[in-house]
Design a protein around this motif. Structure first.
Motif, PDB file in Angstrom:
ATOM      1  N   TYR A   3     -24.578  15.665 -20.769  1.00 49.23           N
ATOM      2  CA  TYR A   3     -24.873  15.299 -22.144  1.00 49.23           C
ATOM      3  C   TYR A   3     -23.647  15.601 -23.005  1.00 49.23           C
ATOM      4  CZ  TYR A   3     -29.745  15.057 -20.687  1.00 49.23           C
ATOM      5  OH  TYR A   3     -30.920  14.708 -20.053  1.00 49.23           O
ATOM      6  N   ALA A  26     -33.704  16.287 -20.597  1.00 50.65           N
ATOM      7  CA  ALA A  26     -33.359  16.830 -19.275  1.00 50.65           C
ATOM      8  C   ALA A  26     -34.607  17.261 -18.515  1.00 50.65           C
ATOM      9  CB  ALA A  26     -32.401  18.004 -19.427  1.00 50.65           C
ATOM     10  N   HIS A  31     -28.159  20.107 -15.595  1.00 48.36           N
ATOM     11  CA  HIS A  31     -27.332  19.287 -16.479  1.00 48.36           C
ATOM     12  C   HIS A  31     -26.262  20.156 -17.122  1.00 48.36           C
ATOM     13  CE1 HIS A  31     -30.304  21.094 -19.201  1.00 48.36           C
ATOM     14  NE2 HIS A  31     -29.406  20.951 -20.175  1.00 48.36           N
ATOM     15  N   VAL A 219     -26.068  10.739 -22.975  1.00 51.91           N
ATOM     16  CA  VAL A 219     -26.165  11.283 -21.627  1.00 51.91           C
ATOM     17  C   VAL A 219     -25.445  10.343 -20.675  1.00 51.91           C
ATOM     18  CG1 VAL A 219     -28.455  10.233 -21.257  1.00 51.91           C
ATOM     19  CG2 VAL A 219     -27.700  12.147 -19.816  1.00 51.91           C
TER      20      VAL A 219
END
Length: 242
Positions: A3, A26, A31, A219
């Protein structure tokens, strides 16, 4: 997934909201989150933004924070008493359009009417050294497999591995008008645009948070190269022009 959050400019409430959107999107999956710099100036709570990001990193949150030109202008002036070498020659960090006064107010230092030397003394007394250390230590880029994240962009014709901080945090033209594709898609801020825009070789995510606009989030799928904007209503596909 990676992200990226655009230029924050001292707006802690919008930063928290953007990070909440990341967390919802998410959904507990692994992530990274890259903040592309310009953490300070113009907004109401630069101190809060820095403290929040420092605390999150210390707690092990997957937050990468990159250096922007405003972040370097702040440390150059307060710690070293000098003007950033890439800033226009008739300005220093205290030039009203840059928003330094708002930053210092967030630290409890009102510099209205003070000469530069006195304003610097007030700043040195008000801004914690740990905040200046952290700002100076920030990297200027983050390179992933398919994406290259930085604050301003890259110098055209220079390999990504050879880019220098001055360009990564300050460049405008010719980067922002150069149609040449780069080995990785460059995700950047620095120049406010009306909406997150995918130009093919680069994606601009600065949507003018400093001027009342939103703080945007995208993202990136580093395996496929796909990208989406993450809005309060969900994802919006980001695609280059046909």
């Amino acid at each position: 997934m990676i992200y990226a959050i655009g230029d924050i400019h001292g707006d802690l409430s919008k930063l928290r909201a953007a990070q909440d959107r990341v967390a919802r999107d998410a959904g507990g999956r692994p992530h990274d989150v890259v903040h592309v710099g310009d953490l300070v100036d113009r907004g109401p709570d630069s101190r809060g933004v820095i403290a929040h990001l420092m605390a999150g990193q210390a707690a092990g949150r997957p937050w990468r924070v990159l250096k922007g030109n405003h972040d370097r202008m702040m440390t150059e002036f307060i710690r070293h008493g000098r003007r950033d070498p890439r800033l226009r020659p008739d300005w220093d960090w205290l030039a009203p359009p840059l928003g330094a006064a708002e930053t210092l107010v967030s630290y409890g230092a009102d510099i209205a009417g003070l000469a530069a030397a006195a304003a610097r003394e007030a700043a040195l007394a008000a801004v914690p050294g740990a905040h200046l250390d952290w700002l100076e230590s920030l990297p200027a880029f983050h390179a992933a497999e398919r994406f290259f994240f930085c604050h301003a962009g890259v110098a055209p014709g220079v390999a990504l591995a050879d880019q220098v901080e001055d360009d990564l945090i300050w460049v405008r033209a010719p980067f922002d008008v150069d149609p040449v594709l780069h080995p990785k898609v460059v995700v950047h801020g620095h120049v406010p645009v009306g909406a997150v825009t995918h130009y093919g070789g680069r994606i601009n995510i600065d949507t003018g948070c400093a001027y009342g606009g939103p703080l945007s989030v995208i993202v990136c799928d580093d395996e496929t190269g796909q990208t989406w904007e993450v809005t309060a209503k969900g994802r919006r596909v980001l695609a280059p022009p046909i």
